[in-house]
Design a protein around this motif. Structure first.
Motif, PDB file in Angstrom:
ATOM      1  N   ILE A 139      -2.483 -65.429-131.719  1.00  0.00           N
ATOM      2  CA  ILE A 139      -1.751 -66.367-130.572  1.00  0.00           C
ATOM      3  C   ILE A 139      -1.823 -67.926-131.034  1.00  0.00           C
ATOM      4  O   ILE A 139      -2.407 -68.391-131.904  1.00  0.00           O
ATOM      5  CB  ILE A 139      -2.784 -66.232-129.546  1.00  0.00           C
ATOM      6  N   ARG A 140      -0.732 -68.680-130.564  1.00  0.00           N
ATOM      7  CA  ARG A 140      -0.468 -70.144-130.748  1.00  0.00           C
ATOM      8  C   ARG A 140      -0.313 -70.673-129.333  1.00  0.00           C
ATOM      9  O   ARG A 140       0.031 -70.057-128.645  1.00  0.00           O
ATOM     10  CB  ARG A 140       0.632 -70.059-131.633  1.00  0.00           C
ATOM     11  N   ARG A 141      -0.731 -71.905-129.370  1.00  0.00           N
ATOM     12  CA  ARG A 141      -0.966 -72.677-128.108  1.00  0.00           C
ATOM     13  C   ARG A 141       0.700 -73.326-127.973  1.00  0.00           C
ATOM     14  O   ARG A 141       1.292 -73.486-129.009  1.00  0.00           O
ATOM     15  CB  ARG A 141      -1.739 -73.928-128.143  1.00  0.00           C
ATOM     16  N   LEU A 142       1.123 -73.053-126.910  1.00  0.00           N
ATOM     17  CA  LEU A 142       2.775 -73.547-126.698  1.00  0.00           C
ATOM     18  C   LEU A 142       2.885 -75.027-126.230  1.00  0.00           C
ATOM     19  O   LEU A 142       2.243 -75.267-125.198  1.00  0.00           O
ATOM     20  CB  LEU A 142       3.369 -72.853-125.763  1.00  0.00           C
ATOM     21  N   GLY A 143       3.117 -75.748-127.229  1.00  0.00           N
ATOM     22  CA  GLY A 143       3.104 -77.372-126.909  1.00  0.00           C
ATOM     23  C   GLY A 143       1.818 -77.536-126.579  1.00  0.00           C
ATOM     24  O   GLY A 143       0.824 -77.252-127.357  1.00  0.00           O
ATOM     25  N   ARG A 144       1.722 -78.835-125.759  1.00  0.00           N
ATOM     26  CA  ARG A 144       0.015 -79.470-125.421  1.00  0.00           C
ATOM     27  C   ARG A 144      -0.188 -78.651-123.986  1.00  0.00           C
ATOM     28  O   ARG A 144      -1.050 -79.323-123.537  1.00  0.00           O
ATOM     29  CB  ARG A 144       0.419 -80.976-125.182  1.00  0.00           C
ATOM     30  N   SER A 145       0.569 -77.685-123.806  1.00  0.00           N
ATOM     31  CA  SER A 145       0.041 -76.983-122.513  1.00  0.00           C
ATOM     32  C   SER A 145      -1.280 -75.973-122.697  1.00  0.00           C
ATOM     33  O   SER A 145      -1.561 -76.021-123.796  1.00  0.00           O
ATOM     34  CB  SER A 145       1.437 -76.016-122.074  1.00  0.00           C
ATOM     35  N   GLY A 146      -1.629 -75.364-121.697  1.00  0.00           N
ATOM     36  CA  GLY A 146      -2.581 -74.387-121.804  1.00  0.00           C
ATOM     37  C   GLY A 146      -2.319 -72.952-121.825  1.00  0.00           C
ATOM     38  O   GLY A 146      -3.169 -72.065-122.092  1.00  0.00           O
TER      39      GLY A 146
END
Length: 336
Positions: A3-10
């Protein structure tokens, strides 16, 4: 599956997403579509991308995906859909006006059989609607709970910057960009990727296999009966179906063999090496295609292999940012 974080969001997404652009509601039966969704879930894919115009007349793709996900714990998946393209005959059934956005989100939620989507995306930039109107409407969609985040697709870098500034003003999270991106289509690298890296926006890229060309199945000088290129007469694939491009793609085969990957896996792994890419969207007309592609998850291509790929593909790779697939304009009623 990683899994990867989307932008600087949670928000986290699976690094391979399942998309149903040209399959659900058109190319494959509903039974096969459901089998592909089940396989995606079994393989660890949690992110599903669709749009309100996929599947042709009757906007079938959202409907099929909604039925396929029935019984799946809603919190365990991320559903992404889009708004912009014409989906009716009325003058306002297109674009990013407040009217079209508000009507389209409700229709998408009905078809998807859910009360919210995780990311609601502007499918193209609308040069006829003030950006403030569009972003204000997206803010109301977010604040009503019908979407958690917003994104854009095929927007130029400066437009993304302007939208991001308005998103901050309206206190809503603009976290993703969805461009076409592959070894052959490097268009986002000049503008979109640098702007998004600066602003904390991730890419969820489509067509990492260049509509199948990077799988190597299209050989120079050879007609492939029953292929997508055959069925569509080339269509948007035409730019990739040139002899020089097809010849160079075949030169990738020994590099894929060296890495222990199929050509499809190599092309998906390549886009995932970019740190600004959170997820690569893949489609499938059969479950076994997904099983092959998902093996690209978690693959690291070493620097020498990346250099060798560039040496083969660079002379035919498209990089012109003016070729961003923005809509050049839809017909308006004649003005007095």
């Amino acid at each position: 599956m990683e899994i990867r974080r989307l932008g600087r969001s949670g928000l986290f997404v699976s690094e391979i997403s399942y998309g149903n652009w040209i399959t659900h509601g058109s190319q494959v039966s509903e039974e096969t579509a459901h089998a592909c969704v089940r396989t995606a879930l079994e393989l660890g894919i949690s992110t599903f991308d669709t749009a309100d115009v996929y599947g042709g007349e009757g906007v079938k793709a959202e409907d099929v995906l909604g039925r396929a996900l029935q019984g799946v714990r809603r919190e365990s998946v991320e559903i992404l859909t889009k708004v912009y393209w014409r989906n009716g005959d009325a003058p306002n059934d297109v674009g990013l006006s407040r009217k079209h956005i508000m009507e389209s989100i409700d229709a998408s939620l009905r078809r998807l059989r859910t009360d919210h989507v995780d990311v609601y995306q502007a499918h193209r930039y609308d040069r006829f609607t003030p950006l403030e109107e569009t972003m204000s409407a997206f803010a109301d969609v977010i604040h009503s709970g019908k979407a958690h985040y917003i994104g854009v697709s095929e927007w130029r870098g400066e437009a993304i910057r302007e939208a991001h500034a308005l998103a901050k003003e309206y206190r809503i999270p603009l976290i993703s960009s969805q461009p076409q991106y592959s070894m052959l289509w490097r268009v986002p690298e000049a503008e979109v990727l640098p702007v998004c890296e600066e602003l904390g926006i991730s890419q969820i890229v489509w067509s990492p296999m260049a509509q199948g060309v990077l799988t190597g199945k299209y050989l120079p000088g050879q007609h492939v009966a029953g292929s997508r290129a055959d069925e569509t007469g080339g269509g948007s694939m035409a730019r990739f179906m040139k002899e020089e491009i097809l010849t160079r793609v075949q030169r990738l085969r020994p590099l894929a063999d060296q890495a222990g990957l199929t050509m499809a896996q190599l092309s998906v792994a390549w886009v995932l090496q970019n740190p600004n890419v959170a997820s690569a969207i893949v489609g499938a007309s059969r479950p076994d295609q997904l099983r092959e592609t998902v093996a690209a998850a978690g693959v690291t291509l070493d620097a020498d292999l990346m250099k060798a790929i560039d040496e083969v593909i660079d002379p035919v790779a498209e990089r012109d940012p003016d070729l961003t697939l923005i809509d050049r304009g839809w017909p308006l009623p004649e003005e007095d």
